[in-house]
Design a protein around this motif. Sequence first.
Motif, PDB file in Angstrom:
ATOM      1  N   PRO A 149      55.444  12.057 124.839  1.00  0.00           N
ATOM      2  CA  PRO A 149      55.378  13.075 123.780  1.00  0.00           C
ATOM      3  C   PRO A 149      54.100  12.996 122.952  1.00  0.00           C
ATOM      4  O   PRO A 149      53.578  14.025 122.510  1.00  0.00           O
ATOM      5  CB  PRO A 149      56.622  12.799 122.927  1.00  0.00           C
ATOM      6  CG  PRO A 149      57.084  11.444 123.302  1.00  0.00           C
ATOM      7  CD  PRO A 149      56.642  11.216 124.698  1.00  0.00           C
ATOM      8  N   TYR A 153      51.293  15.967 122.591  1.00  0.00           N
ATOM      9  CA  TYR A 153      50.768  16.435 121.311  1.00  0.00           C
ATOM     10  C   TYR A 153      49.236  16.366 121.305  1.00  0.00           C
ATOM     11  O   TYR A 153      48.558  17.287 120.842  1.00  0.00           O
ATOM     12  CB  TYR A 153      51.339  15.583 120.180  1.00  0.00           C
ATOM     13  CG  TYR A 153      50.868  15.997 118.807  1.00  0.00           C
ATOM     14  CD1 TYR A 153      51.438  17.095 118.163  1.00  0.00           C
ATOM     15  CD2 TYR A 153      49.853  15.292 118.159  1.00  0.00           C
ATOM     16  CE1 TYR A 153      51.010  17.489 116.907  1.00  0.00           C
ATOM     17  CE2 TYR A 153      49.414  15.679 116.901  1.00  0.00           C
ATOM     18  CZ  TYR A 153      49.993  16.777 116.281  1.00  0.00           C
ATOM     19  OH  TYR A 153      49.555  17.158 115.043  1.00  0.00           O
ATOM     20  N   LEU A 162      56.874  19.764 123.868  1.00  0.00           N
ATOM     21  CA  LEU A 162      56.987  18.589 123.004  1.00  0.00           C
ATOM     22  C   LEU A 162      58.440  18.158 122.884  1.00  0.00           C
ATOM     23  O   LEU A 162      58.746  16.960 122.864  1.00  0.00           O
ATOM     24  CB  LEU A 162      56.411  18.900 121.621  1.00  0.00           C
ATOM     25  CG  LEU A 162      54.909  19.218 121.562  1.00  0.00           C
ATOM     26  CD1 LEU A 162      54.513  19.533 120.121  1.00  0.00           C
ATOM     27  CD2 LEU A 162      54.080  18.077 122.114  1.00  0.00           C
ATOM     28  N   VAL A 163      59.338  19.140 122.816  1.00  0.00           N
ATOM     29  CA  VAL A 163      60.781  18.832 122.774  1.00  0.00           C
ATOM     30  C   VAL A 163      61.200  18.148 124.070  1.00  0.00           C
ATOM     31  O   VAL A 163      61.933  17.146 124.057  1.00  0.00           O
ATOM     32  CB  VAL A 163      61.608  20.111 122.546  1.00  0.00           C
ATOM     33  CG1 VAL A 163      63.104  19.819 122.685  1.00  0.00           C
ATOM     34  CG2 VAL A 163      61.307  20.705 121.172  1.00  0.00           C
ATOM     35  N   GLY A 166      59.950  14.597 124.043  1.00  0.00           N
ATOM     36  CA  GLY A 166      60.775  13.777 123.154  1.00  0.00           C
ATOM     37  C   GLY A 166      62.106  13.437 123.787  1.00  0.00           C
ATOM     38  O   GLY A 166      62.584  12.292 123.696  1.00  0.00           O
ATOM     39  N   ALA A 169      61.587  10.748 126.436  1.00  0.00           N
ATOM     40  CA  ALA A 169      61.333   9.428 125.846  1.00  0.00           C
ATOM     41  C   ALA A 169      62.617   8.802 125.314  1.00  0.00           C
ATOM     42  O   ALA A 169      62.921   7.634 125.594  1.00  0.00           O
ATOM     43  CB  ALA A 169      60.300   9.556 124.718  1.00  0.00           C
ATOM     44  N   VAL A 170      63.384   9.568 124.546  1.00  0.00           N
ATOM     45  CA  VAL A 170      64.610   9.032 123.934  1.00  0.00           C
ATOM     46  C   VAL A 170      65.619   8.623 124.993  1.00  0.00           C
ATOM     47  O   VAL A 170      66.190   7.519 124.943  1.00  0.00           O
ATOM     48  CB  VAL A 170      65.225  10.072 122.969  1.00  0.00           C
ATOM     49  CG1 VAL A 170      66.627   9.640 122.541  1.00  0.00           C
ATOM     50  CG2 VAL A 170      64.338  10.255 121.742  1.00  0.00           C
TER      51      VAL A 170
END
Length: 196
Positions: A149, A153, A162-163, A166, A169-170
């Motif tokens: 992410p 960016y 970007l969502v 994210g 990654a999470v």
Amino acid sequence: MTDYWVIIAGYLIGSIPFSYIVGRLWAGVDIRKCGSGNVGMTNVWRNAGPAAGITALVLDLGKGMLAVWLARQYGNDLIVSLSGIAVLVGHSWPVFLGFKGGKLVATGVGVITAISLHVGITAMLTWIMVTGITRYVSVGSITAVVLIPFLMYAFHLEPPFLVLGGFAAVFAVYKHIPNIKRLIAGTEPKVVFKKS
């Protein structure tokens, strides 16, 4: 709104359990019952050999790229992002294996590479470098995916992506919780480079 069918297609593409299939065809093993039990490239490599592991890796990368390519033909950035999330969900919780799948790293990098070649290549190089230095595949995987992410960016990708970054990654960190516990306990297996 009929374009949303590609999201369902993304999930089904992600659900194709290539690591399981490669393990079965290559070495006649059920990868879910070997090693860590994870349906992923590392476990295939360790239990069916390097060639099988690389094959599983390429196929998992490929299905991520395929889902994004398909979504691009029929939808906008939001549809592409949702399809990317869907293929990751399918890989991690595949309908074809009782919702028990892999840790989404290879497929995730495939998705990201199809969206942004620069981000995908940087993530791959990060994985190679960190894994080589630490000799822990899990550390390389977590580092590479958590970086995504931020790379998105930095390369000015659109908000839907970007969502997606994210999310990747999470959930990659979430799927690696057993590895993190083993790292803390000092029981996580390292990569072994055998001399020929």
